[in-house]
Motif scaffolding. Sequence first.
Motif, PDB file in Angstrom:
ATOM      1  N   VAL A   1       0.857  -1.179   0.000  1.00 37.55           N
ATOM      2  CA  VAL A   1       0.000   0.000   0.000  1.00 37.55           C
ATOM      3  C   VAL A   1       0.897   1.234   0.000  1.00 37.55           C
ATOM      4  N   VAL A   2       0.696   2.088  -0.979  1.00 33.41           N
ATOM      5  CA  VAL A   2       1.408   3.369  -1.016  1.00 33.41           C
ATOM      6  C   VAL A   2       0.484   4.395  -0.387  1.00 33.41           C
ATOM      7  N   ALA A   3       0.935   5.002   0.727  1.00 33.45           N
ATOM      8  CA  ALA A   3       0.035   5.867   1.491  1.00 33.45           C
ATOM      9  C   ALA A   3       0.800   7.006   2.142  1.00 33.45           C
ATOM     10  N   CYS A   4       0.046   8.014   2.601  1.00 32.01           N
ATOM     11  CA  CYS A   4       0.566   9.148   3.350  1.00 32.01           C
ATOM     12  C   CYS A   4      -0.605   9.706   4.151  1.00 32.01           C
ATOM     13  N   GLY A   5      -0.385  10.748   4.961  1.00 33.94           N
ATOM     14  CA  GLY A   5      -1.493  11.242   5.771  1.00 33.94           C
ATOM     15  C   GLY A   5      -1.204  12.562   6.438  1.00 33.94           C
ATOM     16  N   THR A   6      -2.171  12.995   7.279  1.00 34.38           N
ATOM     17  CA  THR A   6      -2.028  14.202   8.092  1.00 34.38           C
ATOM     18  C   THR A   6      -2.216  13.798   9.555  1.00 34.38           C
ATOM     19  N   TRP A   7      -1.453  14.406  10.431  1.00 26.44           N
ATOM     20  CA  TRP A   7      -1.520  14.091  11.867  1.00 26.44           C
ATOM     21  C   TRP A   7      -2.703  14.802  12.498  1.00 26.44           C
ATOM     22  N   GLY A   8      -3.201  14.213  13.599  1.00 25.79           N
ATOM     23  CA  GLY A   8      -4.218  14.826  14.435  1.00 25.79           C
ATOM     24  C   GLY A   8      -3.781  14.727  15.883  1.00 25.79           C
ATOM     25  N   GLY A   9      -3.661  15.862  16.572  1.00 20.92           N
ATOM     26  CA  GLY A   9      -3.075  15.827  17.901  1.00 20.92           C
ATOM     27  C   GLY A   9      -1.595  15.464  17.763  1.00 20.92           C
ATOM     28  N   ASN A  10      -1.182  14.516  18.592  1.00 28.80           N
ATOM     29  CA  ASN A  10       0.217  14.084  18.532  1.00 28.80           C
ATOM     30  C   ASN A  10       0.361  12.698  17.927  1.00 28.80           C
ATOM     31  N   GLU A  11      -0.667  12.241  17.193  1.00 25.84           N
ATOM     32  CA  GLU A  11      -0.623  10.893  16.635  1.00 25.84           C
ATOM     33  C   GLU A  11      -0.823  10.920  15.115  1.00 25.84           C
ATOM     34  N   PRO A  12      -0.122  10.031  14.420  1.00 22.87           N
ATOM     35  CA  PRO A  12      -0.347   9.895  12.985  1.00 22.87           C
ATOM     36  C   PRO A  12      -1.562   9.019  12.729  1.00 22.87           C
ATOM     37  N   PRO A  13      -2.049   9.007  11.499  1.00 23.84           N
ATOM     38  CA  PRO A  13      -3.147   8.088  11.182  1.00 23.84           C
ATOM     39  C   PRO A  13      -2.640   6.643  11.192  1.00 23.84           C
ATOM     40  N   LYS A  14      -3.523   5.740  11.621  1.00 19.92           N
ATOM     41  CA  LYS A  14      -3.215   4.312  11.525  1.00 19.92           C
ATOM     42  C   LYS A  14      -3.829   3.748  10.248  1.00 19.92           C
ATOM     43  N   MET A  15      -3.224   2.700   9.732  1.00 21.78           N
ATOM     44  CA  MET A  15      -3.720   2.061   8.525  1.00 21.78           C
ATOM     45  C   MET A  15      -3.707   0.556   8.734  1.00 21.78           C
ATOM     46  N   GLU A  16      -4.849  -0.065   8.491  1.00 21.04           N
ATOM     47  CA  GLU A  16      -4.967  -1.511   8.617  1.00 21.04           C
ATOM     48  C   GLU A  16      -5.157  -2.127   7.232  1.00 21.04           C
ATOM     49  N   LEU A  17      -4.444  -3.188   6.980  1.00 26.35           N
ATOM     50  CA  LEU A  17      -4.606  -3.945   5.743  1.00 26.35           C
ATOM     51  C   LEU A  17      -5.387  -5.205   6.050  1.00 26.35           C
ATOM     52  N   ARG A  18      -6.486  -5.420   5.343  1.00 27.50           N
ATOM     53  CA  ARG A  18      -7.323  -6.581   5.585  1.00 27.50           C
ATOM     54  C   ARG A  18      -7.491  -7.378   4.291  1.00 27.50           C
ATOM     55  N   LEU A  19      -7.497  -8.696   4.426  1.00 31.56           N
ATOM     56  CA  LEU A  19      -7.724  -9.605   3.312  1.00 31.56           C
ATOM     57  C   LEU A  19      -8.956 -10.430   3.621  1.00 31.56           C
ATOM     58  N   ASP A  20      -9.979 -10.305   2.799  1.00 29.17           N
ATOM     59  CA  ASP A  20     -11.248 -10.996   3.014  1.00 29.17           C
ATOM     60  C   ASP A  20     -11.795 -10.730   4.412  1.00 29.17           C
ATOM     61  N   GLY A  21     -11.593  -9.496   4.898  1.00 24.75           N
ATOM     62  CA  GLY A  21     -12.101  -9.068   6.199  1.00 24.75           C
ATOM     63  C   GLY A  21     -11.180  -9.376   7.355  1.00 24.75           C
ATOM     64  N   ASN A  22     -10.137 -10.164   7.159  1.00 28.58           N
ATOM     65  CA  ASN A  22      -9.213 -10.528   8.231  1.00 28.58           C
ATOM     66  C   ASN A  22      -8.042  -9.559   8.273  1.00 28.58           C
ATOM     67  N   LEU A  23      -7.691  -9.119   9.475  1.00 24.32           N
ATOM     68  CA  LEU A  23      -6.594  -8.188   9.654  1.00 24.32           C
ATOM     69  C   LEU A  23      -5.272  -8.846   9.297  1.00 24.32           C
ATOM     70  N   VAL A  24      -4.515  -8.212   8.422  1.00 30.42           N
ATOM     71  CA  VAL A  24      -3.204  -8.723   8.006  1.00 30.42           C
ATOM     72  C   VAL A  24      -2.092  -7.965   8.702  1.00 30.42           C
ATOM     73  N   SER A  25      -2.197  -6.627   8.730  1.00 33.08           N
ATOM     74  CA  SER A  25      -1.128  -5.830   9.321  1.00 33.08           C
ATOM     75  C   SER A  25      -1.669  -4.449   9.648  1.00 33.08           C
ATOM     76  N   THR A  26      -1.010  -3.806  10.643  1.00 33.21           N
ATOM     77  CA  THR A  26      -1.369  -2.440  11.019  1.00 33.21           C
ATOM     78  C   THR A  26      -0.092  -1.598  11.044  1.00 33.21           C
ATOM     79  N   TRP A  27      -0.209  -0.370  10.486  1.00 33.77           N
ATOM     80  CA  TRP A  27       0.938   0.536  10.475  1.00 33.77           C
ATOM     81  C   TRP A  27       0.516   1.927  10.948  1.00 33.77           C
ATOM     82  N   GLU A  28       1.467   2.649  11.501  1.00 38.49           N
ATOM     83  CA  GLU A  28       1.307   4.081  11.724  1.00 38.49           C
ATOM     84  C   GLU A  28       1.908   4.808  10.514  1.00 38.49           C
ATOM     85  N   VAL A  29       1.091   5.614   9.867  1.00 36.67           N
ATOM     86  CA  VAL A  29       1.528   6.320   8.659  1.00 36.67           C
ATOM     87  C   VAL A  29       2.037   7.696   9.093  1.00 36.67           C
ATOM     88  N   LYS A  30       3.343   7.759   9.367  1.00 39.17           N
ATOM     89  CA  LYS A  30       3.929   8.986   9.896  1.00 39.17           C
ATOM     90  C   LYS A  30       4.359   9.967   8.809  1.00 39.17           C
TER      91      LYS A  30
END
Length: 783
Positions: free
Chosen positions: A262-291
């Motif tokens: 996944v090629v991604a970027c984002g904007t911060w809110g407060g002191n935290e970056p956005p989180k991004m979850e990758l799911r396959l057929d509804g199942n969680l595969v991985s979670t990242w903080e997009v800093k």
Amino acid sequence: MDRRISGSILSLGLGLAGGWLAWPCLRVSAETVPAVPASPVPAKAVDQASRYKKEVEPLLVNYCYDCHGDGSHKGELAIDSFKDIAAMQKNRDVWKRIREHIGYKLMPPADEEQPSDQERQQLLSWIDAAVFPVDPAHPDPGRVLLRRLNREEYRNTIKDLLGVDLEVENILPPDDSGYGFDNIGDVLTLSPVHIERYLAAARQALDRAVHPDPMPRPERKIAGATLDGPGRRSEDGHYLWKAGEAVCNPEFYQPGRYLLKVVACGTWGGNEPPKMELRLDGNLVSTWEVKNLMDTPKWYTAEVKIDTKGPHRVGVTFPNDFWDEKIPDPSKRDRNLMVNRVEIQGPMDGPLPPKPETHRAIYGERRSNEDDKAYALRVLSGFARHAFRRTPQTGEVERYLRFIGVAGSQGQSLEHGIRLALEAMLASPSFLFREEPVQGGGKSDKIVQLGEHALASRLSYFLWSSMPDDRLLDLADAGQLRQQLDEEIKRMIASPKSERFISNFGGQWLQLRNLTSASPDEKRFPNYNRSVGRDMRKETDLFLGDVLRSNLPISTLLEADYSFLNGNLARFYGIQGVEGKEFRKVSLAGTPRRGLMGQGAVLMVTSYPTRTSPVLRGKYVLQNLLDMTPPPPPPNIPQLGGGHGKNMTLREQMEVHRKDPSCANCHALMDPIGFAYEQFDAVGSFRNDDRGNRIDTAGKLADGDAFANPEELRELILRKHGNEFQRALASRLLTYALGRGTDWYDRPAIDAITIKASKDNGRFQTFIRAVIDSVPFQYRRAS
């Protein structure tokens, strides 16, 4: 002035017999091998010298010496400075101009005493016999310079050799033109810039065609803007401005391990970056903080296992939305996620994908127990045979093996070494130049027949603008190409590659390439647009292709009552009953359009952006269809309209313009022909009047034949000047086929081509076969 021999200008321009047409004809078969070099014929030099003294010199003294003799040398020409015929033959370029000016009635000037038609013919016939003699028993094939591939030939050759279509317009410099074509050896110079660009082009072509490294795993990219789900989409991707999921359902063609990126970027809110979850057929595969911020997208990768082939749901979730407008720092008030794209690579297990077909066509399969040198030599030898358009000479390919060692010294594989050798071959003179080697060396001036490989190249670059294919090379290898010329010419014309002949020869002969730079005034011609211009070019290409492939008489080019139209062009022409984008054959019966001169492409390239030009249209017919090239206008002639009166019609302005003696003679040839087509405006639309003024299409040729409209002019050309039209096509085809301008010594060849074609009702393919059979095409000087 164009150096080409100009067909018979007399019967149209003067209404006289003879001229070039009075010269003897020669029919030559492919088997005829002239035994000695062609040369001027001195046998009757004494007779011609005597004739000069008795018949010709008195005419020159009477009509020319006031300006060009007896101490006068206006225009730096003193005719009496030539002491004998040998001196005249050494200055044939000067005598070409003298002949042309006499033939066009440009000299003597209109306000001076004029020779009678009989006297003028007497002068011309003597010049032909004495200054431009030919020996029909020993025809001269002329000299064709060693010439490089032009840009279009290079593109087509790379495409046929490597299987890739290279956009050479962005790499190679444009080519100059000579004699109306861009494949002329005289102007195909080679500069240091060319060498650099050819090397760059070879690298780009090979980068696309061959893959010496292991093949990468298959990879697909899914743009963020195509993902489903809440948020806002743009060309940058899928913008999740609140919690939600961007989803796609790609097809997985087989089970296995895959990398999901996944090629991604984002904007911060407060002191935290956005989180991004990758799911396959509804199942969680991985979670990242997009800093990383919006202007610095980054890859996030996870490996997944796919158990069943078919579509699977891939989701990118944004779970931690945040918004607080009270935060002092505006950059920390709103937390969002941008999904630029999703990439799927794999399967990562199992065999690697096969090399592309373009690679396999060059490298082939390595034989068992074949060592590196033998394999490389076999690959390079096969490539050289096609790239050099001949069988490689002994030891020629072996020298390219050094690149195998160069690659090995740099730790690279054998395939990398072969690729380096291929690059060197594509930058070699044997590839970039049209070689025509002579067996036994080329130090004599003897006339020799082309070898079969050189003949194969001449054929293929004539009809295909590209290298010979395997069939031509195989026949040349076996020495059987000449025996099967009829079959091969028919095969080549029927091939889709002959579209290149239509585009390159037709596009330059008929000046259709100029359409790309045409810019009609939008206010004067609101119905015209670029799509109409493109359709006009296609109409003429399809029409010319139909006459060629159907082997119709070339008179069809002038008198055809059909063309090829689509809905867009038919509406522009005002022709009913044609709809849709597809072109089809359409009858023009009952319309004012017939042949080439009724087609928008031709009418546009002979006009100015704001108005028609009878001069350009008349010159076009003379030069392109009748092989008569009027000389350039004299210097310091004012532009049309200068002082002629704003209320005059175009015809009236031209009549005032022609009152200038320096303009009258040339315009008498061109203007009447151009005015015949004045009912077609500058973009080829038919009109009944020109801004309220009646359009007069009547005229009279310089030989006195009158016509009332373009139909009568067309009939005059076909009935009385059809031979000039055939000679014009023969001369242009020969020029294009040889890559040089035709000259006085080509007269027997042009005669032979025209006679052979006329015996077959002037059919297009017969012209092509006659050109290929001609001495200049089949033979060359050894030196």
